[in-house]
Motif scaffolding. Structure first.
Motif, PDB file in Angstrom:
ATOM      1  N   TYR A  46      10.070   5.163   9.467  1.00  9.05           N
ATOM      2  CA  TYR A  46      11.390   5.234   8.795  1.00  9.05           C
ATOM      3  C   TYR A  46      12.461   5.742  10.097  1.00  9.05           C
ATOM      4  O   TYR A  46      12.136   6.816  10.676  1.00  9.05           O
ATOM      5  CB  TYR A  46      11.667   5.762   7.476  1.00  9.05           C
ATOM      6  CG  TYR A  46      11.081   7.166   7.219  1.00  9.05           C
ATOM      7  CD1 TYR A  46      12.150   8.301   7.743  1.00  9.05           C
ATOM      8  CD2 TYR A  46       9.834   7.618   7.060  1.00  9.05           C
ATOM      9  CE1 TYR A  46      11.779   9.527   7.537  1.00  9.05           C
ATOM     10  CE2 TYR A  46       9.634   9.083   6.795  1.00  9.05           C
ATOM     11  CZ  TYR A  46      10.430   9.821   7.284  1.00  9.05           C
ATOM     12  OH  TYR A  46      10.141  11.194   7.243  1.00  9.05           O
ATOM     13  N   THR A  47      13.511   5.471   9.879  1.00  8.81           N
ATOM     14  CA  THR A  47      14.710   6.212  10.758  1.00  8.81           C
ATOM     15  C   THR A  47      15.876   6.529   9.782  1.00  8.81           C
ATOM     16  O   THR A  47      16.220   5.801   8.825  1.00  8.81           O
ATOM     17  CB  THR A  47      15.215   5.138  11.939  1.00  8.81           C
ATOM     18  OG1 THR A  47      15.563   4.000  11.028  1.00  8.81           O
ATOM     19  CG2 THR A  47      14.036   4.849  12.646  1.00  8.81           C
ATOM     20  N   ASP A  83      19.558   7.704   9.060  1.00  7.63           N
ATOM     21  CA  ASP A  83      21.035   7.395   9.526  1.00  7.63           C
ATOM     22  C   ASP A  83      21.661   8.863   9.548  1.00  7.63           C
ATOM     23  O   ASP A  83      21.383   9.740   8.887  1.00  7.63           O
ATOM     24  CB  ASP A  83      21.788   6.463   8.720  1.00  7.63           C
ATOM     25  CG  ASP A  83      21.073   4.986   8.748  1.00  7.63           C
ATOM     26  OD1 ASP A  83      20.472   4.673   9.806  1.00  7.63           O
ATOM     27  OD2 ASP A  83      21.147   4.229   7.890  1.00  7.63           O
ATOM     28  N   SER A 107      21.619   7.652   4.005  1.00  4.39           N
ATOM     29  CA  SER A 107      20.744   6.538   4.099  1.00  4.39           C
ATOM     30  C   SER A 107      19.681   6.569   5.376  1.00  4.39           C
ATOM     31  O   SER A 107      19.644   7.435   6.181  1.00  4.39           O
ATOM     32  CB  SER A 107      21.707   5.368   4.636  1.00  4.39           C
ATOM     33  OG  SER A 107      22.464   5.637   5.503  1.00  4.39           O
ATOM     34  N   LEU A 108      18.623   5.655   4.995  1.00  4.61           N
ATOM     35  CA  LEU A 108      17.672   5.523   6.051  1.00  4.61           C
ATOM     36  C   LEU A 108      16.988   3.990   5.863  1.00  4.61           C
ATOM     37  O   LEU A 108      17.181   3.301   4.971  1.00  4.61           O
ATOM     38  CB  LEU A 108      16.629   6.483   5.759  1.00  4.61           C
ATOM     39  CG  LEU A 108      15.783   6.477   4.294  1.00  4.61           C
ATOM     40  CD1 LEU A 108      14.760   5.554   4.023  1.00  4.61           C
ATOM     41  CD2 LEU A 108      15.048   8.043   3.968  1.00  4.61           C
ATOM     42  N   THR A 109      16.545   3.914   6.951  1.00  2.89           N
ATOM     43  CA  THR A 109      15.755   2.391   7.150  1.00  2.89           C
ATOM     44  C   THR A 109      14.072   2.666   7.315  1.00  2.89           C
ATOM     45  O   THR A 109      13.576   3.139   8.271  1.00  2.89           O
ATOM     46  CB  THR A 109      16.308   1.668   8.224  1.00  2.89           C
ATOM     47  OG1 THR A 109      17.591   1.504   8.050  1.00  2.89           O
ATOM     48  CG2 THR A 109      15.536   0.244   8.428  1.00  2.89           C
ATOM     49  N   THR A 152      10.681   0.840   7.686  1.00  6.16           N
ATOM     50  CA  THR A 152       9.914  -0.508   7.994  1.00  6.16           C
ATOM     51  C   THR A 152       8.501  -0.255   7.769  1.00  6.16           C
ATOM     52  O   THR A 152       7.880   0.586   8.005  1.00  6.16           O
ATOM     53  CB  THR A 152      10.097  -0.639   9.343  1.00  6.16           C
ATOM     54  OG1 THR A 152      11.415  -0.516   9.933  1.00  6.16           O
ATOM     55  CG2 THR A 152       9.486  -1.713  10.155  1.00  6.16           C
ATOM     56  N   PRO A 174      11.992  -4.323   7.652  1.00  4.52           N
ATOM     57  CA  PRO A 174      12.712  -3.207   7.490  1.00  4.52           C
ATOM     58  C   PRO A 174      13.283  -3.448   6.124  1.00  4.52           C
ATOM     59  O   PRO A 174      13.705  -4.743   5.578  1.00  4.52           O
ATOM     60  CB  PRO A 174      13.716  -2.928   8.443  1.00  4.52           C
ATOM     61  CG  PRO A 174      13.935  -4.373   9.026  1.00  4.52           C
ATOM     62  CD  PRO A 174      12.730  -5.223   8.638  1.00  4.52           C
ATOM     63  N   ARG A 175      13.822  -2.357   5.260  1.00  2.90           N
ATOM     64  CA  ARG A 175      14.413  -2.144   4.094  1.00  2.90           C
ATOM     65  C   ARG A 175      15.404  -1.219   4.086  1.00  2.90           C
ATOM     66  O   ARG A 175      14.760   0.025   4.507  1.00  2.90           O
ATOM     67  CB  ARG A 175      13.874  -2.556   2.922  1.00  2.90           C
ATOM     68  CG  ARG A 175      13.555  -4.144   2.681  1.00  2.90           C
ATOM     69  CD  ARG A 175      12.822  -4.369   1.275  1.00  2.90           C
ATOM     70  NE  ARG A 175      12.579  -5.525   1.242  1.00  2.90           N
ATOM     71  CZ  ARG A 175      11.671  -6.202   0.499  1.00  2.90           C
ATOM     72  NH1 ARG A 175      11.015  -5.524  -0.155  1.00  2.90           N
ATOM     73  NH2 ARG A 175      11.353  -7.586   0.475  1.00  2.90           N
ATOM     74  N   LYS A 176      16.739  -1.213   3.931  1.00 10.18           N
ATOM     75  CA  LYS A 176      17.465   0.096   4.013  1.00 10.18           C
ATOM     76  C   LYS A 176      17.803   0.409   2.670  1.00 10.18           C
ATOM     77  O   LYS A 176      17.908  -0.351   1.717  1.00 10.18           O
ATOM     78  CB  LYS A 176      18.895  -0.429   4.667  1.00 10.18           C
ATOM     79  CG  LYS A 176      19.731   0.906   5.129  1.00 10.18           C
ATOM     80  CD  LYS A 176      21.068   0.444   5.931  1.00 10.18           C
ATOM     81  CE  LYS A 176      21.749   1.872   6.232  1.00 10.18           C
ATOM     82  NZ  LYS A 176      22.712   1.316   7.351  1.00 10.18           N
ATOM     83  N   TRP A 180      19.958   3.942   0.288  1.00 12.78           N
ATOM     84  CA  TRP A 180      21.026   5.176   0.504  1.00 12.78           C
ATOM     85  C   TRP A 180      21.273   5.635  -0.837  1.00 12.78           C
ATOM     86  O   TRP A 180      20.537   5.122  -1.827  1.00 12.78           O
ATOM     87  CB  TRP A 180      22.440   4.229   0.645  1.00 12.78           C
ATOM     88  CG  TRP A 180      22.674   3.494  -0.274  1.00 12.78           C
ATOM     89  CD1 TRP A 180      23.539   3.522  -1.245  1.00 12.78           C
ATOM     90  CD2 TRP A 180      22.373   2.015  -0.074  1.00 12.78           C
ATOM     91  NE1 TRP A 180      23.627   2.109  -2.072  1.00 12.78           N
ATOM     92  CE2 TRP A 180      22.980   1.189  -1.148  1.00 12.78           C
ATOM     93  CE3 TRP A 180      21.922   1.162   0.971  1.00 12.78           C
ATOM     94  CZ2 TRP A 180      22.849  -0.113  -1.228  1.00 12.78           C
ATOM     95  CZ3 TRP A 180      21.505  -0.263   0.561  1.00 12.78           C
ATOM     96  CH2 TRP A 180      22.101  -0.737  -0.262  1.00 12.78           C
ATOM     97  N   ALA A 185      13.395   4.226  -1.265  1.00 10.61           N
ATOM     98  CA  ALA A 185      13.396   3.181  -0.371  1.00 10.61           C
ATOM     99  C   ALA A 185      11.824   2.434  -0.661  1.00 10.61           C
ATOM    100  O   ALA A 185      11.500   1.268  -0.213  1.00 10.61           O
ATOM    101  CB  ALA A 185      13.119   3.560   1.125  1.00 10.61           C
TER     102      ALA A 185
END
Length: 251
Positions: free
Chosen positions: A59-60, A62, A75-77, A79, A88-90, A92, A122
């Motif tokens: 995950y990354t 934001d 928020s994050l994404t 994968t 991926p799915r984002k 928040w 997520a």
């Protein structure tokens, strides 16, 4: 590989991920706070990272977004990855306290906590503990399995009751012999109350049968007595009036 083939392969992997994670029962891992359900981010991440699932996922995070009133949104994404397949799915989440009220000017600890909650949310978008968000008690697949088991148990119960009633039709002794041949599990399924209800039903039928037999016997004796009285009357009448009995009279 064409774009259409790539899309079909990607969709297939998405479906595989959903079917794998959405069937996991997380009920024992759920924590309740202020009437809300929470799942430990560490446990959820551990499930995702399990060798049997998707340990290549990542995950990354934001940059935190601040509003004019001092509140903030993280928020994050996430994968999910397995070999050459990934998608991926984002997600928040606003900065909130334990009462789910917005926090103004959150500090680093607040941000860290809400980020982990955001990560857990997520993960749910890939299927894990999604049924909790949907207000269900169990994953859909597990509900189907339980419904099938209940149907099978009912069918077995009905069959055991039918067999016991069939044996009971031949009498109490037949019913007793049948009961003795059942396993402890089968007698538990039928239950002592049901057994006694069937037994009482047999006893009542037998009693009614005996009463009917007695009435028939008594009625037969009464009829015979009437016939004897009638015959004696005719004989007496014939003695006074020596005429043969009419052919229509049948004794």
């Amino acid at each position: 590989m064409s774009e259409i083939q790539h899309t079909e392969k990607e969709k297939s992997f998405q479906q595989q991920v959903w079917e794998t994670l959405s069937t996991i029962n997380v009920n024992e891992k759920i924590e309740k706070k202020n009437g809300l359900s929470y799942l430990s981010w560490a446990w959820a991440w551990g499930v995702l990272m399990a060798q049997a699932h998707y340990p290549e996922s990542y995950y990354t995070i934001d940059t935190v977004s601040y509003n004019n009133d001092g509140s903030a949104m993280v928020s994050l994404t996430l994968t999910v990855k397995q070999g050459d397949n990934e998608f991926p799915r984002k997600m928040w989440l606003p900065m909130m306290d334990y009462r789910n009220q917005a926090i103004s000017n959150p500090n680093a600890v607040d941000i860290n906590k809400i980020l982990m909650r955001c990560l857990t949310k997520a993960i749910s978008m890939f299927g894990l503990w999604f049924y909790i968000y949907a207000g269900e008690d169990l994953p859909e697949q597990e509900k189907i399995i339980i419904q099938k088991e209940i149907a099978q148990q009912k069918e077995r119960y009905d069959q055991l009751i039918r067999d016991l009633k069939t044996a009971a039709k031949s009498g109490v002794e037949s019913m007793k012999m049948h009961w003795q041949q059942l396993t402890p599990e089968e007698t538990d399924i039928i239950g002592e109350e049901n057994k006694m209800a069937i037994y009482r039903h047999i006893a009542m039928k037998n009693e009614a049968h005996h009463e009917a037999e007695n009435e028939r016997v008594v009625s037969g004796k009464t009829g015979e007595s009437h016939r004897q009285q009638f015959t004696q009357g005719l004989i007496k009448w014939q003695g006074n009036n020596p005429t043969k009995l009419p052919h229509a009279v049948s004794l």
